[in-house]
Design a protein around this motif. Structure first.
Motif, PDB file in Angstrom:
ATOM      1  N   ALA A 258     -10.229  -4.622  -2.025  1.00  0.00           N
ATOM      2  CA  ALA A 258      -9.585  -3.537  -2.773  1.00  0.00           C
ATOM      3  C   ALA A 258      -8.310  -4.022  -3.452  1.00  0.00           C
ATOM      4  N   GLU A 259      -8.002  -3.395  -4.583  1.00  0.00           N
ATOM      5  CA  GLU A 259      -6.738  -3.678  -5.263  1.00  0.00           C
ATOM      6  C   GLU A 259      -5.575  -2.979  -4.565  1.00  0.00           C
ATOM      7  N   ILE A 260      -5.780  -1.712  -4.211  1.00  0.00           N
ATOM      8  CA  ILE A 260      -4.735  -0.887  -3.609  1.00  0.00           C
ATOM      9  C   ILE A 260      -5.381   0.013  -2.564  1.00  0.00           C
ATOM     10  N   VAL A 261      -4.737   0.169  -1.414  1.00  0.00           N
ATOM     11  CA  VAL A 261      -5.202   1.096  -0.376  1.00  0.00           C
ATOM     12  C   VAL A 261      -4.028   1.974   0.039  1.00  0.00           C
ATOM     13  N   ILE A 262      -4.232   3.276  -0.023  1.00  0.00           N
ATOM     14  CA  ILE A 262      -3.223   4.258   0.390  1.00  0.00           C
ATOM     15  C   ILE A 262      -3.726   4.913   1.667  1.00  0.00           C
ATOM     16  N   VAL A 296       1.300  10.242   2.430  1.00  0.00           N
ATOM     17  CA  VAL A 296       1.224   8.790   2.274  1.00  0.00           C
ATOM     18  C   VAL A 296       2.056   8.139   3.373  1.00  0.00           C
ATOM     19  N   GLU A 297       1.408   7.346   4.233  1.00  0.00           N
ATOM     20  CA  GLU A 297       2.085   6.723   5.366  1.00  0.00           C
ATOM     21  C   GLU A 297       2.118   5.199   5.270  1.00  0.00           C
ATOM     22  N   ALA A 298       1.215   4.626   4.477  1.00  0.00           N
ATOM     23  CA  ALA A 298       1.205   3.176   4.273  1.00  0.00           C
ATOM     24  C   ALA A 298       0.479   2.874   2.967  1.00  0.00           C
ATOM     25  N   ILE A 299       0.868   1.792   2.314  1.00  0.00           N
ATOM     26  CA  ILE A 299       0.165   1.313   1.126  1.00  0.00           C
ATOM     27  C   ILE A 299       0.040  -0.202   1.248  1.00  0.00           C
TER      28      ILE A 299
END
Length: 489
Positions: A258-262, A296-299
């Motif tokens: 993945a490029e980005i995970v929220i 949102v708790e982590a990215i």
């Protein structure tokens, strides 16, 4: 089969086809990138990759129109086909057949790898650092209720008992850097899983994934049956497992490329107003609704991350090329499972996923002795009126396979000349998709109305069936060869 394990290798393949346009000038994520993407759909031009986005750190990028119709000559479905590992020149019938056959294969579960081997863990943001304010979250339409972080990402969620992990696409709107809200419709899979957490009185863990293997959002947009894990379907599609990695703060696993995970939790109540948003029917929505809130708790993200963008609206965009194609594959799989003689199924792209076409072979009467066209259409209606994919379109047209339903010229001619203006149709009342624009306001509100099956089948050969007055049928082979041999003259 050529598998692209991440978004970047897929982008390289598009570029090699001449189907990618790198845009190096500074572009705003506030409407401008979406406007360029929207025009690229309407002109069927190359996918825009925005390499310099205003207001974010250098290297943060946006990719528009990731699975739209291709600009590559003679390969209109190239982006769609490449997304699932097929050649760029794959036809509509081959694409749908491949997806339908995968439904009958044993799932291939994903392979868990360590965090140190996962590209999506190159940057880990926790606490106050985990904010969406640092990313180029796009505003898609002028009339939207806000910026939309999710137009082409999958939401990973699983039931409290862990029996079912679902990867799906649903629109999500930005509230602020630490909160989002989005559609959680009870009839959709995310709504079913969320409701199980609500019954426990606990917020639902989620992960929102942007980018990665191009099959991930594609399969997330396919209406697979309840209880089917998309990760296992992708593994069956490729014949090998997709790699996943544990999240940082929630008990979920996400695609490692993945490029980005929220990451975070989805609230128990419907606590924020979402919308409006321009939808797949091609009209500006004016409606809003109360929806749960994603905290949102982590990215985590790759270096120089790429955020995919779908500027949804009038056909043809990703809803039509992906959800429509996926619905056609499900329809084909269900009709074949019912032992009905079907050549292919296709959701005409420019009908905005409101229509389905089912074609049958010329020998269908031999395979179903004593059955006439009305009875065959009825049997198709019996199957699809009980199916989620069958009820997702308002009208289904049953036609002979002498026409190609993916060729709009072929299809329009057949619909105009074979569909009776009043008769030879049967309606089945029940659930209807609330976002189909052809229904009344009351039908959309109650999600109840008719779907109609049209018998457009020709008479049996020899029973007043007229030949086509086309080049292929109105001239003998000798004349056709002579014409073709001298065409360039």
């Amino acid at each position: 089969m050529t598998r692209f394990s991440d978004l970047r290798s897929y982008i390289n393949a598009l570029e090699a086809l001449g189907d990618l346009k790198r845009i190096n000038r500074t572009v705003s994520a506030d409407l401008e990138a979406a406007a360029i993407s929207r025009l690229s759909y309407e002109r069927q031009s190359a996918a825009p990759l925005f390499e310099n986005v205003a207001g974010v750190a250098p290297g943060f990028r946006l990719l528009g129109a990731p699975a739209a119709l291709s600009a590559a000559a003679g390969k209109p479905l190239a982006r769609v086909a490449l997304s699932v590992g097929l050649p760029a020149e794959t036809t509509a019938a081959e694409l749908v057949d491949h997806l339908a056959r995968t439904r009958h294969l044993a799932p291939v579960p994903p392979k868990l790898i360590g965090r140190e081997d996962a590209a999506c863990k190159q940057n880990v943001l926790l606490g106050d650092d985990a904010t969406l304010d640092r990313f180029p979250v796009p505003r898609v339409h002028e009339f939207d209720g806000g910026r939309y972080p999710n137009t082409w990402g999958i939401i990973v969620a699983k039931t409290p008992d862990g029996r079912w992990t679902n990867w799906s696409i649903a629109r999500i709107m930005l509230v602020d850097g630490k909160h989002m809200t989005g559609l959680v419709i009870p009839a959709q899979h995310i709504g079913m899983i969320w409701q199980e957490w609500v019954q426990l009185g606990e917020p639902m863990p989620y992960a929102l994934v942007q980018g990665g293997d191009p099959a991930i959002p594609f399969v997330g947009g396919i209406p697979l049956p309840k209880g089917v894990d998309e990760a296992g379907y992708i593994g069956a599609l490729y014949g090998e497992p997709i790699e996943v990695v544990p999240c940082e703060t929630v008990d979920l696993e996400v695609p490692a490329s993945a490029e980005i995970v929220i990451e975070g939790h989805l609230s128990v109540g419907r606590d924020a107003r979402e919308g409006p948003f321009g939808e797949f029917a091609g009209y500006a929505s004016t409606e809003t609704s109360m929806q749960p809130v994603y905290t949102v708790e982590a990215i985590t993200h790759r270096d120089d991350p790429i955020w995919p963008l779908v500027a949804e609206g009038r056909p043809v965009d990703e809803f039509h090329t992906v959800t429509g194609v996926g619905q056609a594959a499900e329809v084909l799989a269900e009709l074949r499972a019912a032992d009905l003689p079907v050549t292919t199924a296709w959701s005409p792209l420019r009908a905005a996923s409101h229509w389905m076409v089912v074609t049958v072979p010329e020998d269908w009467r031999d395979r179903l002795p004593g059955v006439d066209s009305a009875e065959l259409t009825h049997r198709i209606g019996e199957v699809l009126s009980e199916s989620h994919s069958g009820r997702a379109t308002a009208a289904t047209f049953v036609l002979d396979d002498d026409i190609n339903p993916a060729d709009d010229t072929d299809l329009l001619w057949a619909l105009a000349t074979r569909i009776h203006p009043l008769d030879r149709a049967e309606a089945w009342n029940g659930f209807v998709h609330p976002l189909l624009n052809c229904y009344t306001e009351e039908e959309r509100a109650t999600q109840t109305g008719p779907i109609v099956f049209h018998d457009g089948l020709l008479p049996a050969p020899g029973e007043s069936r007229l030949p086509h007055s086309s080049f292929a049928q109105a001239y003998p082979a000798r004349i056709r060869r002579q014409v073709l041999d001298h065409w360039d003259d």
